[in-house]
Design a protein around this motif. Structure first.
Motif, mmCIF file in Angstrom:
data_model
loop_
_atom_site.group_PDB
_atom_site.id
_atom_site.type_symbol
_atom_site.label_atom_id
_atom_site.label_comp_id
_atom_site.label_asym_id
_atom_site.label_seq_id
_atom_site.Cartn_x
_atom_site.Cartn_y
_atom_site.Cartn_z
ATOM 1 N N ASN A 475 0.820 -1.214 0.000
ATOM 2 C CA ASN A 475 0.000 0.000 0.000
ATOM 3 C C ASN A 475 0.855 1.265 0.000
ATOM 4 N N LEU A 476 1.816 1.336 0.909
ATOM 5 C CA LEU A 476 2.634 2.546 0.997
ATOM 6 C C LEU A 476 3.546 2.697 -0.208
ATOM 7 N N ILE A 477 4.030 1.574 -0.731
ATOM 8 C CA ILE A 477 4.944 1.649 -1.876
ATOM 9 C C ILE A 477 4.199 2.067 -3.141
ATOM 10 N N GLN A 478 3.049 1.465 -3.368
ATOM 11 C CA GLN A 478 2.327 1.725 -4.615
ATOM 12 C C GLN A 478 1.587 3.064 -4.592
ATOM 13 N N ASP A 479 1.003 3.413 -3.445
ATOM 14 C CA ASP A 479 0.183 4.628 -3.386
ATOM 15 C C ASP A 479 0.970 5.873 -2.994
ATOM 16 N N GLY A 480 2.089 5.686 -2.305
ATOM 17 C CA GLY A 480 2.861 6.836 -1.858
ATOM 18 C C GLY A 480 2.164 7.639 -0.779
ATOM 19 N N THR A 481 1.222 7.015 -0.065
ATOM 20 C CA THR A 481 0.469 7.717 0.970
ATOM 21 C C THR A 481 1.164 7.596 2.320
ATOM 22 N N ILE A 482 0.589 8.287 3.306
ATOM 23 C CA ILE A 482 1.165 8.320 4.648
ATOM 24 C C ILE A 482 0.564 7.199 5.482
ATOM 25 N N SER A 483 1.376 6.586 6.297
ATOM 26 C CA SER A 483 0.918 5.477 7.132
ATOM 27 C C SER A 483 0.068 5.971 8.293
ATOM 28 N N ASP A 484 -0.641 5.062 8.919
ATOM 29 C CA ASP A 484 -1.258 5.350 10.204
ATOM 30 C C ASP A 484 -0.142 5.503 11.242
ATOM 31 N N PRO A 485 -0.429 6.112 12.399
ATOM 32 C CA PRO A 485 0.607 6.179 13.439
ATOM 33 C C PRO A 485 1.091 4.778 13.820
ATOM 34 N N ILE A 486 2.391 4.603 13.885
ATOM 35 C CA ILE A 486 3.012 3.319 14.242
ATOM 36 C C ILE A 486 3.666 3.487 15.610
ATOM 37 N N GLU A 487 3.223 2.706 16.577
ATOM 38 C CA GLU A 487 3.734 2.851 17.945
ATOM 39 C C GLU A 487 5.095 2.186 18.077
ATOM 40 N N LEU A 488 6.074 2.959 18.505
ATOM 41 C CA LEU A 488 7.394 2.418 18.804
ATOM 42 C C LEU A 488 7.454 1.925 20.242
ATOM 43 N N GLU A 489 6.830 2.677 21.130
ATOM 44 C CA GLU A 489 6.692 2.340 22.538
ATOM 45 C C GLU A 489 5.557 3.200 23.072
ATOM 46 N N PRO A 490 5.024 2.903 24.255
ATOM 47 C CA PRO A 490 3.918 3.722 24.767
ATOM 48 C C PRO A 490 4.250 5.215 24.755
ATOM 49 N N GLY A 491 3.379 6.007 24.116
ATOM 50 C CA GLY A 491 3.576 7.444 24.053
ATOM 51 C C GLY A 491 4.540 7.902 22.981
ATOM 52 N N HIS A 492 5.055 6.986 22.178
ATOM 53 C CA HIS A 492 6.044 7.332 21.158
ATOM 54 C C HIS A 492 5.658 6.631 19.864
ATOM 55 N N SER A 493 5.290 7.405 18.829
ATOM 56 C CA SER A 493 4.858 6.824 17.563
ATOM 57 C C SER A 493 5.426 7.624 16.407
ATOM 58 N N VAL A 494 5.368 7.053 15.198
ATOM 59 C CA VAL A 494 5.840 7.727 13.999
ATOM 60 C C VAL A 494 4.814 7.559 12.884
ATOM 61 N N LEU A 495 4.813 8.503 11.962
ATOM 62 C CA LEU A 495 4.069 8.385 10.714
ATOM 63 C C LEU A 495 5.102 8.417 9.599
ATOM 64 N N ILE A 496 5.011 7.508 8.647
ATOM 65 C CA ILE A 496 6.025 7.423 7.597
ATOM 66 C C ILE A 496 5.372 7.503 6.223
ATOM 67 N N ARG A 497 6.180 7.870 5.245
ATOM 68 C CA ARG A 497 5.756 7.828 3.841
ATOM 69 C C ARG A 497 6.944 7.374 3.008
ATOM 70 N N VAL A 498 6.704 6.428 2.108
ATOM 71 C CA VAL A 498 7.762 5.932 1.228
ATOM 72 C C VAL A 498 7.926 6.928 0.085
ATOM 73 N N THR A 499 9.122 7.502 -0.004
ATOM 74 C CA THR A 499 9.373 8.507 -1.044
ATOM 75 C C THR A 499 10.015 7.907 -2.290
ATOM 76 N N SER A 500 10.681 6.783 -2.138
ATOM 77 C CA SER A 500 11.234 6.103 -3.316
ATOM 78 C C SER A 500 11.349 4.616 -3.014
ATOM 79 N N HIS A 501 11.256 3.841 -4.086
ATOM 80 C CA HIS A 501 11.289 2.387 -3.943
ATOM 81 C C HIS A 501 12.080 1.796 -5.098
ATOM 82 N N THR A 502 13.011 0.908 -4.767
ATOM 83 C CA THR A 502 13.775 0.195 -5.782
ATOM 84 C C THR A 502 13.519 -1.291 -5.612
ATOM 85 N N PRO A 503 12.879 -1.938 -6.583
ATOM 86 C CA PRO A 503 12.599 -3.376 -6.436
ATOM 87 C C PRO A 503 13.883 -4.197 -6.485
ATOM 88 N N GLU A 504 13.780 -5.411 -5.990
ATOM 89 C CA GLU A 504 14.924 -6.325 -6.090
ATOM 90 C C GLU A 504 15.254 -6.506 -7.571
#
Length: 659
Positions: A475-504
């Protein structure tokens, strides 16, 4: 026309033909009718009748088959339980996406089918689980024990805390079915045995020791010869899978960390007092009552006469318990039908409200200390209750718990502020889902970049398994959209977006030419070293000693290893394994072999003596333990074969759409 049809079908021949046609149409009609119903099963299990075990499933007599099924709810419960078990076991490494795979679902379903087939087989063979077996199994559950002994109060609490809660009869039925299911396989597993002769041979092999000499050869001489274009191309073509660049992504991300956000203002006195009033029950020690009881159980479905007899018996026991000098505990041990508390004189321990069924609780909390009740009716039968002691409830004041309230309120305020901050951030990303930059500027937080990285070399926040899975998700690779918040630990999360992708992708020969040349040379050097080792090994087989071989090559003398035990890492585990793999030497001879060290060097070795393990030296208790373990391994193999055989005697249909 209708009259002509009636005339043609009124003869006896027509009647017979119609009768023959009705039979198959009747079965087809029933099947069609049943097929219209909603199918809530994941798997169906059909067993032929016991009086015709080889009956074909397509024969009309299949209506007499025994039918069972595994429902969607049952499968989902097992699936979620396995999910929780693996998540607890694997921690951050748990891959929720991989767990949802069809293969994993089929594996869990196969376990349920095996269990159901075992239970079905036990039922068909007439195996019955007695009440005594059920009681024994329940009393041996560690979760129901206190200090190693069954505790009725703990048992009741455990049943009440389940979701959904279970009463004693429901849980007993679950245990009964589980025992019935396991009776056949347990019997088979326990029937395996190992003879004394087999144990002697096994222990002799396990305890075997060997005298060996090892001669490590020097590393292969580096190959510096020219490598032709043909060799390069041939190696590249033959090892194409080696020269591939892994899939890689570059991401941008923002972090939301409650620890770095501005701290909310401390809560005022009114807020803390309001919280205290709302959570007052937390700071209340509930009233407890120390109780004992005598149960006169009434069987389920008992008639009026049995009900009356039980009540009369309870009335008599109550009268005896109230008599001067009566020993309530002795009466309970002699007369109570409650298997959990009978042995301890009916002792139920300290009881709080909500732990017992309604009528029992109402009677107990209406009594005075030292009082004995008359018969009390519950779903289990008639109870005679003794209230031995009580502890009045106590309430902690606001002043006593103010610091706790303030700390909890501050934490709640921080979490709420972080949640509101994250919500505002998400709202902004929804307005512009193709870039994180506008939301980062609006919220005054840094926009960070990371990459390119692959699944194997991710660092920083990308090393988190959840972030890594999201970064490489379709989803993130093909659409280039922003992810839902991803929890790293309680009270600490990130939102990411794939800006470039190189296939194998495959690397071109030009890109890896130097690597290919190095690989060709390393391979040539390795083959030369192996050829040289084979020549030296042939000399040893011809009768030349390892000492002479070492001297001819100006190598250190071989290392002598007396009494090497099986499995010893001498000099490495692979070498020791090779030493024990060669045949025992004949008298006055040596057995010869070679192995390879982890660094690629070849080791020549000889075995001059084999000493079997001393069977008599093993203590009898240890021998018995090993014998039981070996029998257990064989028993497990027998169980797998038995369950496989059971599966072949039934028809299993998996409803794939319900998985």
């Amino acid at each position: 026309m209708l009259q002509k049809l009636r005339d043609k079908t009124s003869g006896w021949i027509a009647t017979v033909i119609l009768g023959l046609l009705i039979v198959p149409f009747a079965f087809v009609g029933i099947e069609q009718y049943l097929g219209q119903r909603t199918d809530n099963s994941v798997a169906k299990i059909d067993a032929p009748p016991t009086w015709w075990p080889s009956a074909p499933s397509f024969w009309p007599v299949s209506v007499f088959w025994q039918h069972d099924s595994i429902g969607i709810d049952e499968f989902r419960r097992a699936f979620e339980q396995e999910r929780q078990r693996q998540r607890a076991q694997q921690g951050e490494a748990f891959d929720a996406r991989a767990f949802e795979s069809v293969d994993n679902k089929r594996a869990i379903l196969d376990g349920l089918i095996d269990a159901r087939v075992q239970q079905l087989s036990a039922q068909r063979d007439g195996m019955v689980v007695s009440d005594a077996m059920v009681r024994k199994a329940i009393q041996e559950v560690p979760a129901f024990q206190v200090d190693g002994k069954f505790d009725y109060t703990r048992y009741k609490l455990a049943l009440a805390s389940q979701v959904p809660a279970q009463n004693e009869r429901q849980f007993e039925q679950v245990v009964r079915e589980s025992l019935q299911q396991s009776m056949v396989v347990a019997g088979v597993a326990g029937s395996n045995f190992v003879t004394a002769a087999e144990m002697d041979r096994l222990l002799g092999l396990l305890g075997e020791r060997r005298d060996a000499s090892v001669l490590p050869l020097p590393p292969a001489v580096a190959d510096t010869g020219a490598v032709s274009a043909a060799e390069i191309q041939k190696w590249y073509d033959g090892h194409a899978t080696t020269y591939r660049a892994p899939e890689a992504v570059t991401i941008e991300f923002v972090e939301v960390n409650s620890a770095t956000l501005p701290a909310p203002a401390p809560a005022d006195e009114a807020t803390l007092r309001q919280r205290y009033e709302q959570e007052k029950n937390r700071y209340t020690e509930a009233e407890q009552r120390l109780a004992s009881h005598i149960l006169v159980r009434v069987p389920e479905g008992a008639d009026a006469a049995a009900q009356k007899a039980a009540e009369q018996k309870a009335t008599q026991l109550a009268a005896q318990a109230k008599a001067p000098g009566a020993d309530f505990a002795a009466l309970a041990r002699a007369n109570s039908d409650d298997t959990g508390s009978q042995a301890v004189g009916g002792d139920l321990g300290w009881v709080s409200k909500g732990m017992m069924v309604g009528p029992f609780e109402s009677a107990l909390f209406a009594m005075k200390a030292g009082e004995i009740s008359g018969p009390v009716k519950t779903e289990f039968g008639w109870h005679v209750i003794q209230l031995r002691d009580l502890k009045a409830g106590a309430q902690e004041s606001f002043e006593q718990v103010r610091e706790t309230l303030a700390r909890e309120q501050a934490e709640a305020d921080r979490e709420r502020a972080a949640s509101e901050f994250s919500s505002r951030l998400v709202d902004l990303t929804l307005k512009n889902p193709s870039s994180l930059a506008p939301a980062a500027r609006e919220m005054n937080i840094p926009l960070q970049k990371l990459g390119p990285f692959s699944r194997s070399n991710a660092q920083g926040v990308a090393a988190n398994p959840a972030v890594l899975r999201a970064a490489f998700s379709d989803n993130l690779i093909q659409d280039g959209t922003i992810s839902d918040p991803i929890e790293l630990e309680p009270g600490h999360s990130v939102l990411i977006r794939v800006t470039s992708h190189t296939p194998e992708r495959a690397l071109t020969l030009a890109q890896v030419r130097d690597q290919v040349i190095a690989a060709v040379r390393a391979d040539r050097a390795s083959k030369a070293a192996r050829k040289d080792a084979d020549a030296l090994l042939a000399r040893v087989k011809a009768g030349e000693s390892l000492e002479a071989i070492a001297a001819s090559r100006l190598l250190p003398p071989p290392q002598v290893l007396p009494n090497v035990p099986r499995g010893a890492p001498v000099p490495e585990a692979s070498v020791a394994e090779a030493i024990f793999a060669v045949a025992a030497p004949a008298a006055g001879k040596v057995s010869v072999g070679q192995s390879q060290l982890a660094d690629g060097r070849v080791v020549l070795f000889t075995v001059s003596k084999v000493t079997p393990g001393d069977v008599a030296s093993m203590p009898p208790a240890q021998r018995e333990m090993v014998q039981q373990q070996v029998a257990g391994f064989g028993g497990n193999d027998d169980v797998r074969a038995l369950v496989s055989s059971m599966r072949k005697r039934v028809t299993v249909t998996v409803v794939e759409r319900n998985l």
